[in-house]
Write an enzyme that holds these catalytic residues in place. Sequence first.
Site, PDB file in Angstrom:
ATOM      1  N   GLU A  84       0.547  -1.297  -0.059  1.00  0.00           N
ATOM      2  CA  GLU A  84       0.390   0.258   0.023  1.00  0.00           C
ATOM      3  C   GLU A  84       0.683   1.329  -0.020  1.00  0.00           C
ATOM      4  O   GLU A  84       0.185   2.018  -0.121  1.00  0.00           O
ATOM      5  CB  GLU A  84      -1.762  -0.168   1.276  1.00  0.00           C
ATOM      6  CG  GLU A  84      -1.706  -1.229   1.159  1.00  0.00           C
ATOM      7  CD  GLU A  84      -2.974  -1.178   2.155  1.00  0.00           C
ATOM      8  OE1 GLU A  84      -2.358  -0.255   2.577  1.00  0.00           O
ATOM      9  OE2 GLU A  84      -4.094  -1.737   2.087  1.00  0.00           O
ATOM     10  N   GLU A 124      -6.894  -7.694  -1.648  1.00  0.00           N
ATOM     11  CA  GLU A 124      -6.865  -7.365  -0.250  1.00  0.00           C
ATOM     12  C   GLU A 124      -8.739  -6.723   0.345  1.00  0.00           C
ATOM     13  O   GLU A 124      -9.236  -5.754  -1.074  1.00  0.00           O
ATOM     14  CB  GLU A 124      -6.909  -6.481   0.451  1.00  0.00           C
ATOM     15  CG  GLU A 124      -4.993  -7.107   1.310  1.00  0.00           C
ATOM     16  CD  GLU A 124      -4.854  -6.034   2.601  1.00  0.00           C
ATOM     17  OE1 GLU A 124      -5.615  -4.826   2.890  1.00  0.00           O
ATOM     18  OE2 GLU A 124      -3.775  -5.495   2.540  1.00  0.00           O
TER      19      GLU A 124
END
Length: 908
Positions: A484, A581
């Site tokens: 991320e 995710e």
Amino acid sequence: MSPSRFSCEMGKSIALLVLLEFTLALTETVLDLNGEWLVWSGKGRSRDAARMENDLYPAKVPGNVYSDLMRNGTLVGDAYYRFNDEEFRWVSKRNWTFWNTFDAPDFFEYRHEAVLLKCEGLDTVGEVFVNDISVGTFDNQFVTYYFDIKHAIKVGNSNIILVDFQSPVNYASDQYNNHLRKRGYVVPPACPPPELHGECHPNFIRKAQHSFAWDWGPAYPTVGIWRNISVIAFNTSVIEAVTTSTVFSQSTGNWSLKLVVYLLGTPRKTPQNIDLTIDGPQLNVSRTENITISSSSENFTFTYELDGKVTEKWWPNGYGKQKLYSVTVTTSSNRTGETSKKELRIAFRTVELVQEPLAKPNVTGLTFYFRVNGVNIWAKGSNWIPAHSFQNEVTEDYVTWLLQSTVDANMNMLRVWGGGFYESDFFYRKCDELGILIWQDFMFACAMYPTTEDFLASVRQEVRSNVLRLQHHPSIALWSGNNENEVAFVENWYFTQSKSDVYKRDYIKLYVDTIRDEYSKYEIDSRPWIPSSPTNGKLTEEEGWIAKDPRSNLYGDAHFYAYNVNPWNWTIYPATRFASEYGFQSWESIETLKNFTKPEDLSYYSRWANHRQHHPLGQTEVLYEIAQNFKLPNLLERAKAFPTMVYLTQINQAMALKTETEFYRRMQSTILANSAGFSKGALYWQLNSIWPSPSWSSVEFGGKWKMSHYYAKDFFKPVLASPYEQDGYLCISLVNDLLTEVEVGMTIQLFAWQSFEPRFKNSDKKWPAAQSAETVYQRNVTGLLDNGDCARREDCFLVVSLEGKDFQSAPNVHFFAPPKHCPLPLANLSVADVHASDDTGSTFDITIKTDKIALFVWIEAIGTPGRFSKNGFLQYRPQEQVQFFARGTTTVESLRRGLTVVSLKNHW
Ligand code: BMA
């Protein structure tokens, strides 16, 4: 034992020294230094100085200082008990010294030209002394260090080894301040949000990032020798690592097997000749080469052409078998008679990440999916986080249970998330055996990182160590730079916009110029690499390594979280190419929590529950989501309401993951008008839990399956019937992941809550094509309900089940209204029978009886670890057969004593 009574002399007697292969140096000589050590905190570098000022404690290596201090009673209680994460925090603010002695046999030093201290895991920053001589410093938990100790080691006498560790918390903060002073800018985030009860600046220390706290885990900034430590001594060379690549030739049907052997040599000036033998009996491979080594670190490449007929391919779970072949690499020197050996299990498979335009006109974007051995894989799985804050507590049995649970839930891929560890060798060996593809992040997560020379040099060592160690595992399918950090930069999570040039430069320097550059020196397989997750893959690369919109649904992978929503509404989910995710939180069972709490902790908003809930506003968000579909208990009835809340949070999570995952699976063959869709993977967040807590995991701390894991087993079944509503229609999509078309008997039944007799039943044959999803049934909801005499949506529900000879299926349920509006009957549920399925003592047949339809039937086997064949189901038959698989062995009586069964109505 009280630390003060602990004798300092014990250090000597416990200094465990095992001399392996001590036969006149026929093989490399290894002194195992694992075992009993001493540890103290304080300034004194010598044991006696330490004794004057401080307590000395026994320590275990591999281990960490928290475990040592708990063992000797300095830290009272379990690390996961109540608020101990805060109570014990002082440990991480101190420096710690580990000490031991070892005897070097007479010949040890002078007979060997190289004597190295091999440290496979030092956590994290410090210096090593042998007999008071500094032999090296270290600053990275993930690096295997080799320190030259030949000049420091003494023959015969007791040698003293001392490893000095700095406080990781203080070190990280010093580094941050130095960086700010010298470079003039902050590398954010400086500190975690207060809800994490964490420590600041994990991005300035190369240790597992979660150890300073995460939104699902505590801050336990560990200190210690966490992996093996040994002395290796040799006169010619030892094998450091072997990397492999297997390339398939379409034209000949043969494989080309390449092995690169990395040697550590002695620091001699004159080159020496050794024999290097590669043996793979099942592959008919046997070859000895005479090679010349002239430096202390060299590698040699060997290539074999193997007949496709003798090599069986390795497949991910669900696509075929996992054939593994043993290969042994041995070096031997005529001059010294010394040998060194490395055994590997390799496999024949190719892996590609397919990123190409979609075969449809006017569609924007690229595909994103895995292809193994030429077969497109629909990736089904989850994300792996560290199994415990203390890696020394993670047993092989526990890892096996978690990985077996992965394949038992029909998964074929796990992502080893970038805020934890490059996992143990055992972990990857198991994944090789079970057919679990691994998406392997490099260990960088949710932060910007410094790019000082020292930092980058350390990262290079980290990449080298881990790629060399893990590369030969066929399970590893992809390397990814970080978690991320690309999206964090683009979306300005950490206020980087004002100096965006600087942060962008640093980003590229770290992930592309350093990690990618270093990794590509050692990765000889044609495994794919991506810089981050989520990322746009090729587009990210084209856009200069930072995409304009890393979250795009048209390129690469995506992370998607929605809170304060009705998670049963599938239209809120994005039709992404690959969901790496997504997830929802739930609480772990009372059985798991109760050993770590006091009774007053077990209420939804207790001081403890709020402390353990690290996700900002997490408790309230989950409450909001549950309230969309269920009546909430009266939370003022604190202890009474808590078991209901645990149960409801688990239902909420299970239904949410089911809704979202089935949507992704239904989208595998569809491309929407906005070019989204063509989804080829679903890895939900997260598989396992690090401590007893609320989290996104589907398996509790310790291994008990939550309701969502049972649901995963069903929603990941290779052949699935998925009902959903769209524009007033009830639709059913048939998803077939198998490589062939299958014949299925599809039965649709409409029930009213009051009767086991369906109001309406319809059976049909269908032939879903291989690797596809297709809507095979559409019916106007009003017409359907009329047909079943259901006056209102809430009066009825629908069950769709499949039968076929090539697969197993589970009935799938569609609700026309939230259960809170449905006239649910009060069912009398009971465990009617328990008997052993066979004589193993680990498999049992259980009969659940009910007099009325029961919703979210939840069975627990309190006190007996294991799992059921299904759970959390809607029981629309008076009798249901369920199997229980114990983790060890047990008896019918003992299992039966702990069996409980409830349904939703019991909680209202
Ligand atoms: C993603 C993950 C983790 C986190 C999870 C839940 O951001 O990568 O960092 O734990 O979401 O918030």
